[in-house]
Design an enzyme around this catalytic site. Structure first.
Site, PDB file in Angstrom:
ATOM      1  N   ASP A   4      31.978  23.231   2.673  1.00 21.60           N
ATOM      2  CA  ASP A   4      33.159  24.089   2.688  1.00 21.60           C
ATOM      3  C   ASP A   4      33.481  24.481   1.252  1.00 21.60           C
ATOM      4  O   ASP A   4      33.940  23.652   0.464  1.00 21.60           O
ATOM      5  CB  ASP A   4      34.333  23.347   3.333  1.00 21.60           C
ATOM      6  CG  ASP A   4      35.642  24.116   3.229  1.00 21.60           C
ATOM      7  OD1 ASP A   4      35.587  25.363   3.221  1.00 21.60           O
ATOM      8  OD2 ASP A   4      36.706  23.464   3.166  1.00 21.60           O
ATOM      9  N   THR A  38      39.031  26.193  -5.272  1.00 20.10           N
ATOM     10  CA  THR A  38      39.189  25.122  -6.256  1.00 20.10           C
ATOM     11  C   THR A  38      38.145  24.036  -6.107  1.00 20.10           C
ATOM     12  O   THR A  38      37.623  23.531  -7.102  1.00 20.10           O
ATOM     13  CB  THR A  38      40.599  24.505  -6.149  1.00 20.10           C
ATOM     14  OG1 THR A  38      41.584  25.540  -6.265  1.00 20.10           O
ATOM     15  CG2 THR A  38      40.824  23.474  -7.245  1.00 20.10           C
ATOM     16  N   GLY A  72      35.747  26.251  -1.256  1.00 18.20           N
ATOM     17  CA  GLY A  72      37.069  26.810  -1.477  1.00 18.20           C
ATOM     18  C   GLY A  72      37.194  27.347  -2.886  1.00 18.20           C
ATOM     19  O   GLY A  72      36.265  27.248  -3.694  1.00 18.20           O
ATOM     20  N   ASP A 103      37.018  30.318   6.488  1.00 16.89           N
ATOM     21  CA  ASP A 103      37.702  29.027   6.563  1.00 16.89           C
ATOM     22  C   ASP A 103      38.677  28.981   7.728  1.00 16.89           C
ATOM     23  O   ASP A 103      38.784  27.961   8.431  1.00 16.89           O
ATOM     24  CB  ASP A 103      38.423  28.729   5.247  1.00 16.89           C
ATOM     25  CG  ASP A 103      39.395  29.828   4.825  1.00 16.89           C
ATOM     26  OD1 ASP A 103      39.214  30.991   5.240  1.00 16.89           O
ATOM     27  OD2 ASP A 103      40.344  29.518   4.069  1.00 16.89           O
ATOM     28  N   ASP A 147      46.636  25.208   6.517  1.00 17.48           N
ATOM     29  CA  ASP A 147      45.581  24.765   5.609  1.00 17.48           C
ATOM     30  C   ASP A 147      46.109  24.905   4.188  1.00 17.48           C
ATOM     31  O   ASP A 147      46.267  26.007   3.660  1.00 17.48           O
ATOM     32  CB  ASP A 147      44.314  25.596   5.809  1.00 17.48           C
ATOM     33  CG  ASP A 147      43.092  24.951   5.155  1.00 17.48           C
ATOM     34  OD1 ASP A 147      43.273  24.245   4.147  1.00 17.48           O
ATOM     35  OD2 ASP A 147      41.970  25.150   5.652  1.00 17.48           O
ATOM     36  N   GLY A 207      39.123  35.265   7.163  1.00 20.28           N
ATOM     37  CA  GLY A 207      38.341  34.371   6.310  1.00 20.28           C
ATOM     38  C   GLY A 207      37.568  33.346   7.117  1.00 20.28           C
ATOM     39  O   GLY A 207      38.047  32.853   8.144  1.00 20.28           O
ATOM     40  N   ILE A 263      34.697  22.303  -3.674  1.00 19.59           N
ATOM     41  CA  ILE A 263      33.645  22.377  -2.655  1.00 19.59           C
ATOM     42  C   ILE A 263      33.598  21.014  -1.984  1.00 19.59           C
ATOM     43  O   ILE A 263      33.445  19.990  -2.653  1.00 19.59           O
ATOM     44  CB  ILE A 263      32.285  22.706  -3.284  1.00 19.59           C
ATOM     45  CG1 ILE A 263      32.320  24.075  -3.959  1.00 19.59           C
ATOM     46  CG2 ILE A 263      31.175  22.661  -2.234  1.00 19.59           C
ATOM     47  CD1 ILE A 263      31.103  24.359  -4.836  1.00 19.59           C
ATOM     48  N   VAL A 264      33.756  21.004  -0.666  1.00 17.88           N
ATOM     49  CA  VAL A 264      33.748  19.748   0.077  1.00 17.88           C
ATOM     50  C   VAL A 264      32.444  19.649   0.862  1.00 17.88           C
ATOM     51  O   VAL A 264      32.075  20.579   1.599  1.00 17.88           O
ATOM     52  CB  VAL A 264      34.949  19.653   1.035  1.00 17.88           C
ATOM     53  CG1 VAL A 264      34.930  18.309   1.777  1.00 17.88           C
ATOM     54  CG2 VAL A 264      36.255  19.815   0.270  1.00 17.88           C
ATOM     55  N   THR A 297      44.197  26.208  -2.272  1.00 18.56           N
ATOM     56  CA  THR A 297      44.630  27.095  -3.352  1.00 18.56           C
ATOM     57  C   THR A 297      45.663  28.088  -2.827  1.00 18.56           C
ATOM     58  O   THR A 297      46.665  28.371  -3.480  1.00 18.56           O
ATOM     59  CB  THR A 297      43.427  27.834  -3.950  1.00 18.56           C
ATOM     60  OG1 THR A 297      42.451  26.863  -4.348  1.00 18.56           O
ATOM     61  CG2 THR A 297      43.831  28.664  -5.143  1.00 18.56           C
TER      62      THR A 297
END
Length: 256
Positions: A6, A10, A8, A109, A129, A107, A12-13, A132
């Site tokens: 994932d 800010t 994002g 996400d 969610d 998006g 990355i997971v 950021t």
């Protein structure tokens, strides 16, 4: 093992799944300038720290709200695992009925979060969610994605407050001693934390009136653990919502 990524604005997971069980999670800083080779080193190091052998990874899926990184991360996954990475985007099967004006604008996400929420919780559903940006997604009682809201995120608001004023400092975001602050830092912390919690409570009330019923409320994202405990409305905190949605989409779209 399936690797879910994932990306994002800010962080990355990374998450590794054996069937529907999460074996590990890891977080990296998002850097738009890094190449595929550089991300390959970072991701390989993260796997090593989590005692994961890349040879055990049989596939990967990626959701990114940072378009330039789709190619870099995909290249990194191919270098590490030898597999092509499935990317959430146009053409992917989601099973989601999206009723917004232009579904292509939604998006990835938010798509992934909605897929996971529908698989785990009864509709209607309201998804917060907190990353950021704070995104809010509404799903009706029939499982249709209705739309939602996009709000400046907690840290974006705090950084803007410090950057655009002459006398307010940049501060850490830990809980103040009490809601009514008695010094500048505590006033800022209280305003941002309790202000966002009150905003969430208020949106839940207004969304319930528009939906005609009280929705299941789910919160995800890096700052959810900080804000949700301050809310007064019942909210399910699901740290792994996005990763679980990626796993579901991988299973829907994998080549048999």
């Amino acid at each position: 093992m399936i690797l879910a990524i994932d990306v994002g604005n800010t962080h990355i997971v990374l998450g590794g799944f054996d069937r529907d069980t999460i074996r590990f999670t890891s977080r990296l800083a998002t850097d738009r300038l890094k190449t595929g080779d550089e991300y390959a080193v970072l991701i390989d190091n993260a796997l090593t720290l989590c005692h994961i052998d890349p040879a055990d990874i049989e596939g990967a899926i990626l959701s990114s709200v940072v378009p330039p990184l789709k190619r870099a991360i995909s290249e990194a996954i191919r270098i590490i695992t030898g597999h092509e990475c499935l990317i959430v985007g146009s053409g992917i099967k989601t099973g989601l009925n999206i009723l917004i004006d232009n579904p292509a604008q939604l998006g990835s996400d938010r798509v992934v979060d909605a897929v996971a929420a529908l698989a785990e919780y009864p509709p209607p559903i309201l998804i917060f969610d907190l990353g950021t940006a704070t995104t809010i997604s509404a799903i009706d009682k029939n499982g249709n994605f209705l739309g939602g809201m996009i709000i400046p995120g907690v840290m974006v608001s705090l950084d803007a407050l410090a950057s655009r004023t002459a006398q307010l400092p940049h501060i850490s975001l830990d809980l103040p001693r009490r809601m009514i602050g008695t010094n500048t830092e505590d006033c800022m912390k209280s305003g941002v934390l309790y202000g966002n919690a009150a905003m969430i409570d208020g949106i839940i009330d207004r969304a319930a009136r528009e939906l005609g019923t009280i929705p299941t409320v789910v919160a995800a994202g890096g700052l959810a653990k900080t804000i949700v405990p301050l809310c007064e409305r019942p909210i399910i905190l699901d740290d792994s919502l996005t990763l679980k949605g990626l796993r579901i989409l991988y299973e829907k779209n994998r080549k048999r």
